[in-house]
Design an enzyme around this catalytic site. Sequence first.
Site, short mmCIF file in Angstrom:
data_model
loop_
_atom_site.label_atom_id
_atom_site.label_comp_id
_atom_site.label_asym_id
_atom_site.label_seq_id
_atom_site.Cartn_x
_atom_site.Cartn_y
_atom_site.Cartn_z
N HIS A 163 99.45 33.27 78.37
CA HIS A 163 99.43 31.85 78.74
C HIS A 163 98.53 31.05 77.78
O HIS A 163 97.64 30.32 78.19
CB HIS A 163 98.96 31.68 80.18
CG HIS A 163 99.87 32.31 81.20
ND1 HIS A 163 101.13 31.82 81.47
CD2 HIS A 163 99.70 33.40 82.00
CE1 HIS A 163 101.70 32.57 82.41
NE2 HIS A 163 100.86 33.53 82.73
N GLU A 193 104.92 36.58 79.45
CA GLU A 193 105.57 35.37 79.95
C GLU A 193 106.49 34.71 78.94
O GLU A 193 107.27 33.81 79.30
CB GLU A 193 104.53 34.36 80.44
CG GLU A 193 103.77 33.60 79.35
CD GLU A 193 102.58 34.37 78.79
OE1 GLU A 193 101.88 33.82 77.93
OE2 GLU A 193 102.36 35.54 79.22
N ASP A 208 114.56 19.60 91.55
CA ASP A 208 114.70 20.17 90.22
C ASP A 208 115.62 19.26 89.41
O ASP A 208 116.47 18.56 89.97
CB ASP A 208 115.30 21.59 90.29
CG ASP A 208 115.01 22.40 89.04
OD1 ASP A 208 114.17 23.31 89.10
OD2 ASP A 208 115.63 22.12 87.99
N SER A 235 115.48 15.83 90.70
CA SER A 235 114.10 15.45 90.41
C SER A 235 114.04 14.28 89.44
O SER A 235 114.60 14.34 88.34
CB SER A 235 113.35 16.65 89.83
OG SER A 235 112.01 16.31 89.54
N LEU A 246 107.93 24.93 85.31
CA LEU A 246 107.63 25.82 84.19
C LEU A 246 108.35 25.38 82.93
O LEU A 246 109.52 25.01 82.98
CB LEU A 246 108.04 27.26 84.53
CG LEU A 246 107.99 28.29 83.39
CD1 LEU A 246 106.54 28.62 83.05
CD2 LEU A 246 108.75 29.54 83.74
N ASN A 261 95.57 33.38 89.27
CA ASN A 261 96.19 34.71 89.33
C ASN A 261 96.55 35.04 90.78
O ASN A 261 96.09 36.01 91.36
CB ASN A 261 95.25 35.78 88.75
CG ASN A 261 93.90 35.84 89.44
OD1 ASN A 261 93.37 34.83 89.89
ND2 ASN A 261 93.32 37.03 89.53
N MET A 262 97.40 34.20 91.34
CA MET A 262 97.77 34.35 92.75
C MET A 262 98.25 35.75 93.13
O MET A 262 97.85 36.28 94.16
CB MET A 262 98.84 33.32 93.12
CG MET A 262 98.30 31.91 93.28
SD MET A 262 99.60 30.73 93.75
CE MET A 262 100.03 31.33 95.39
#
Length: 377
Positions: free
Chosen positions: A104, A126, A206, A228, A248, A308-309
């Site tokens: 990230h 990612e 979205d 959206s 994202l 960092n869920m």
Amino acid sequence: MSSSTAPVISTVGVPSEVKTAEHRVALTPDGVRDFASRGVHVHVQAGAGEGASIHDEDYVAAGATIVPTAADAWAQEMVVKVKEPKEEEFQFLRPDLTLFTYLHLAAYPAVADALLAAKTTSVAYETVQLDDGSLPLLAPMSEVAGRLAPQMGAHFLERHAGGRGVLMGGVPGVSPAKVVVLGAGNVGWSSAVIAAGMEAEVTVLDRNLDRLRYVDQIHKGRISTLASNQGSIERTVLGADLVIGAVLVAGGRAPVVVNEDMVRAMKPRAVIVDVAVDQGGCIATTRETTHADPVYVEHGIVHYAVGNMPGAVPHTSTYALTNATLPFQLEVATFGALGAARGNPALMHGLNTHAGEHTNPVVAESLDATAVDPFAD
């Protein structure tokens, strides 16, 4: 990939994670077995798996060597991790190291600077991207984070936790919580499913109408969908009890879709869970928090923004992560990072830094830098 192929990388290190309350580990014992079957020896730092309920003896039984310190794990040719290296780990970065982890870099420019300065070859989970645009190594953690988001939101909606005192599903005669999910990708869809299962009133927004059609077809009206745009976001956010940010941009910084004025105008003690925080966040008032201190209040709104869920459920997350990452880790070990990237376009997207240069154009642009082609003459 043939198991008889002599690997370019023969040793892999698995250090303990040092991010606050991060209990995941990058590799399961089954992953160790697969590396061993290909002639790659795995060195696991003592206790690295304990937070995920994986014990040292489990790794030893699978063929790993337990090493006493982080330095020992980082000394191997390739290091696999879960989270980006912290400042105290920068000392371990070096030119002959391949690092494969979540990076990230758009959200953590200091990590990018450290990788470039050390000339470390890095591959980011990612940004590994398939031809159809999907992100296979981000998907499992997105699903975990998405499923956690309504759970965390429900807790912090409780009055004693700082929220409005609203029950997600309401009761007969009392309206349920209004939940707004910004984004219908893996995080958003997973969030919406769980929130709907808790009998909340759920709206997903979205820009991709095909994605909204998919949500609508699967849930047959149980989850409302909206195209959206600034107007639809403003209207739904202002009426929400819980807003889940799930926007994202692969490799880049998340766009801010809820500005500070919208946050100010929300219901007092409403809750925001910004899952996009590890890409900078999609809510203007977001700043990263930790599992140890997960929320803060700004403009009267409770913000949950843990970077960092999935670390909250490390056993589930570790196995889900290894299921996705292991085939790519084995490919990098077998052919080396550049060899694997040359042969697999998905891993070419994953390659973020090499020899002191950025190699992913999207990541580089987010850091106001320029990417180079590692294969250019």
